[in-house]
Design a protein around this motif. Structure first.
Motif, PDB file in Angstrom:
ATOM      1  N   HIS A  92      19.262  -2.329  17.177  1.00 19.91           N
ATOM      2  CA  HIS A  92      18.127  -1.622  16.588  1.00 19.91           C
ATOM      3  C   HIS A  92      16.818  -2.087  17.193  1.00 19.91           C
ATOM      4  CE1 HIS A  92      20.515  -0.570  12.675  1.00 19.91           C
ATOM      5  NE2 HIS A  92      20.931   0.066  13.736  1.00 19.91           N
ATOM      6  N   GLY A  93      16.676  -3.401  17.335  1.00 21.49           N
ATOM      7  CA  GLY A  93      15.437  -3.939  17.888  1.00 21.49           C
ATOM      8  C   GLY A  93      15.202  -3.518  19.319  1.00 21.49           C
ATOM      9  N   GLN A  94      16.268  -3.542  20.127  1.00 19.33           N
ATOM     10  CA  GLN A  94      16.126  -3.158  21.531  1.00 19.33           C
ATOM     11  C   GLN A  94      15.827  -1.665  21.674  1.00 19.33           C
ATOM     12  OE1 GLN A  94      19.966  -4.645  22.476  1.00 19.33           O
ATOM     13  NE2 GLN A  94      19.218  -6.578  23.324  1.00 19.33           N
ATOM     14  N   PHE A 129       9.150   2.613  21.360  1.00 19.77           N
ATOM     15  CA  PHE A 129       7.716   2.305  21.289  1.00 19.77           C
ATOM     16  C   PHE A 129       7.189   1.685  22.590  1.00 19.77           C
ATOM     17  CE2 PHE A 129       9.322   1.946  16.864  1.00 19.77           C
ATOM     18  CZ  PHE A 129       8.632   3.039  16.333  1.00 19.77           C
ATOM     19  N   LYS A 130       7.884   1.955  23.679  1.00 20.92           N
ATOM     20  CA  LYS A 130       7.496   1.369  24.969  1.00 20.92           C
ATOM     21  C   LYS A 130       6.074   1.742  25.344  1.00 20.92           C
ATOM     22  CE  LYS A 130       8.921   1.092  29.808  1.00 20.92           C
ATOM     23  NZ  LYS A 130       9.923   1.521  30.809  1.00 20.92           N
ATOM     24  N   GLN A 131       5.703   3.021  25.148  1.00 21.49           N
ATOM     25  CA  GLN A 131       4.368   3.483  25.521  1.00 21.49           C
ATOM     26  C   GLN A 131       3.292   2.777  24.686  1.00 21.49           C
ATOM     27  OE1 GLN A 131       3.649   5.633  28.090  1.00 21.49           O
ATOM     28  NE2 GLN A 131       1.522   5.023  27.689  1.00 21.49           N
ATOM     29  N   GLU A 132       3.537   2.626  23.392  1.00 24.34           N
ATOM     30  CA  GLU A 132       2.573   1.940  22.537  1.00 24.34           C
ATOM     31  C   GLU A 132       2.417   0.482  22.939  1.00 24.34           C
ATOM     32  OE1 GLU A 132       3.051   2.418  18.357  1.00 24.34           O
ATOM     33  OE2 GLU A 132       3.859   4.451  18.528  1.00 24.34           O
ATOM     34  N   ILE A 133       3.511  -0.156  23.307  1.00 21.26           N
ATOM     35  CA  ILE A 133       3.453  -1.562  23.719  1.00 21.26           C
ATOM     36  C   ILE A 133       2.651  -1.710  25.002  1.00 21.26           C
ATOM     37  CG2 ILE A 133       4.854  -3.522  24.497  1.00 21.26           C
ATOM     38  CD1 ILE A 133       7.077  -2.480  22.644  1.00 21.26           C
TER      39      ILE A 133
END
Length: 530
Positions: free
Chosen positions: A504-506, A512-516
């Protein structure tokens, strides 16, 4: 069962309450009837007083009324206690009528030895009612109570939630103390065998403990099966213990020799030659070199890539001097259930342990012994829960940073999950497979056939051993769900595909890669300004 246990716990309390109540009533009666001391005597009229007769009559009348009231009060309390005792007696009678097989447990305090014997007999009856000596017919695959496995250092568990791990040290004190107690009791049993007198035996210690499995049936108790090293490489000691909501009771102490127990690994296959090459590397190291008591049956569908697969098999045979293999070729559409069924029925030797396996499975030599130890013809079949690997490209971030396969096989929350929804990898004796009716050959393609076989075993009287094992892995591969599958099969395939990718975390990090990245970019700009 709950009513019976409640009755056993409640009845001594009732007897104690009645004894205390009777004592209190006796004390009250004595106080009420005892004459008062000299200091508390009523003032009597003088002898020569003209009212002496009337005064004595008044005093006597008052005393008589007091005694009369006390007697009435005591009679009421005694009547209430008699009524309560009568009610409890009726309850006891009803319990005995409803449970005539309660082993005649009576709490006769005048004979404590009999009470202890009856209670011990009742606890032993829990073993007969639990799924220890024989299986219990179950209505659905969800009704089976799975085992969990453990070693001296780790517990391998199915119920992880969001905080626990599939492999972890027992953190909870009660669980840690429970397993330590069971291991110590098993070691003591091995070092003090019954009926051997003063004969000399090797001294067993906790370091001889190999692995154990346990499960709790909520209304009966906890069953433990512990395996210890034997006198030779292929001999083991097996201790079976049971905790019937009380002291652990030894059920069995037996020698298990698996030196001559052959395993026939059956692999259905169509194409996938590169995966088969990887599988044969594992098979050669673990099955041929380390174990040595193994046979391989490959059931191949179609002709595409068949020559390449046969070449891999023949090269392994020559290089490892391995002749115990069978290659069966079928010119028809792939069906996992049919391939396994044909492979099982093709065997013409003595009764053999069948290990139904897939080409994307990695197993250890220790698992093969677990397969032998947890199967018994006419009695037990083994349904291990394997650890399924996540996509290495997601786990390790980049293809160039992916370690060798052996280093990837780590049981952690970030690397994979217990595949408790899968029933395809299983060990059973060939005789049990034939007697149960084999696979449903009407099922085509991927999925479904394994669940049907699992349900057949659950509906039988065989014991189904269901437990996570540390030596069986499902290697990640990209899953293709074909349009030819039925709606139910396609849904199962897509669910399996989603579960295989990452935790789930991965997956959240990917979503949310773009937000990060935006956050990191803002942080970089902010640091430049300062």
């Amino acid at each position: 069962m709950m009513l019976r246990r409640g009755f056993i716990l409640f009845f001594p309390r009732l007897v104690g309450m009645l004894v205390v109540a009777c004592c209190l009533l006796s004390i009250v009666y004595m106080l009420a009837c005892t004459p008062k001391g000299d200091n508390q005597q009523l003032a009597l009229p003088r002898v020569h007083s003209p009212t002496v007769k009337e005064g004595y009559e008044v005093i006597l009348q008052e005393r008589e009324e007091q005694h009369h009231n006390y007697v009435i009060s005591l009679k009421k309390q005694i009547a209430q206690l008699k009524a309560e005792l009568q009610g409890r007696s009726e309850q006891l009678k009803n319990v005995q009528e409803q449970h005539p097989d309660a082993l005649d447990i009576r709490l006769d305090h005048s004979n404590p030895e009999k009470v202890q014997a009856n209670l011990l007999a009742f606890l032993r009856s829990q073993i007969d009612k639990a799924e220890v000596h024989s299986g219990v017919k179950l209505s659905t695959e969800y009704a089976a109570v799975p085992f969990e496995s453990f070693t001296l250092q780790k517990v391998y568990q199915l119920e992880t939630g969001l905080t626990r791990h599939p492999e972890e040290k027992p953190v909870r004190k009660d669980k840690r103390d429970e397993l330590i107690e069971v291991i110590e009791l098993a070691v003591g049993s091995l070092n003090n065998p019954e009926g051997d007198g003063n004969a000399k035996h090797r001294v067993y210690t906790a370091s001889d403990f190999v692995e154990g499995i346990y499960r709790t049936e909520k209304d009966k108790g906890t069953l433990y099966e512990l395996t210890f090293k034997g006198d030779t490489k292929h001999e083991f000691k097996k201790i079976v213990l049971f905790r019937p909501f009380g002291p652990v009771m030894k059920v069995k102490n037996e020698n298990v020799n698996v030196a001559d127990t052959l395993i026939n690994v059956i692999v259905p296959l169509a194409k996938r030659a590169s995966k088969f090459r990887q599988f044969m590397q594992n098979f050669r190291e673990m099955g041929i070199q380390q174990d040595g008591r193994i046979h391989l049956t490959v059931v191949y569908f179609g002709k595409e890539q068949m020559n390449e697969v046969k070449s891999i098999l023949e090269n392994t045979s020559k290089s490892a001097n391995f002749k115990n293999f069978t290659f069966i070729q079928l010119n028809e559409e792939f069906s996992r259930g049919k391939g396994l069924d044909i492979g099982a029925r093709f065997w013409k030797g003595n009764n053999v342990v069948l290990f139904f396996c897939d080409v994307d499975i990695y197993f250890t030599a220790e698992f093969l012994n677990s397969c032998r130890l947890n199967t018994q013809p006419g009695k037990k079949v083994f349904y291990p829960v394997l650890f399924s690997q996540y996509n290495p490209s997601i786990i390790y971030g980049h293809r160039d940073s992916i370690p060798p396969l052996e280093q990837q096989l780590i049981i952690k929350k970030e690397t994979g999950f217990w595949r408790d929804f899968g029933f395809g990898m299983t060990c059973q004796y060939r005789s049990d497979f034939i007697n149960i009716g084999g696979f449903d050959l009407d099922i085509k393609g991927w999925g479904g056939e394994d669940v049907h076989l699992y349900r057949k075993y659950l509906h039988s009287n065989l014991i189904v051993i269901r437990t996570p094992v540390r030596g069986l892995f499902h290697l990640w591969h990209e899953k293709q769900c074909l349009d030819e599958l039925t709606p139910e099969q396609y849904k199962m395939c897509m669910q399996s595909k989603a579960m295989n990718e990452a935790s789930h975390g991965q997956l959240g990090m990917l979503v949310f890669k773009q937000e990060i990245e935006t956050h990191l970019h803002r942080q970089k700009l902010s640091s430049k300004k300062t």
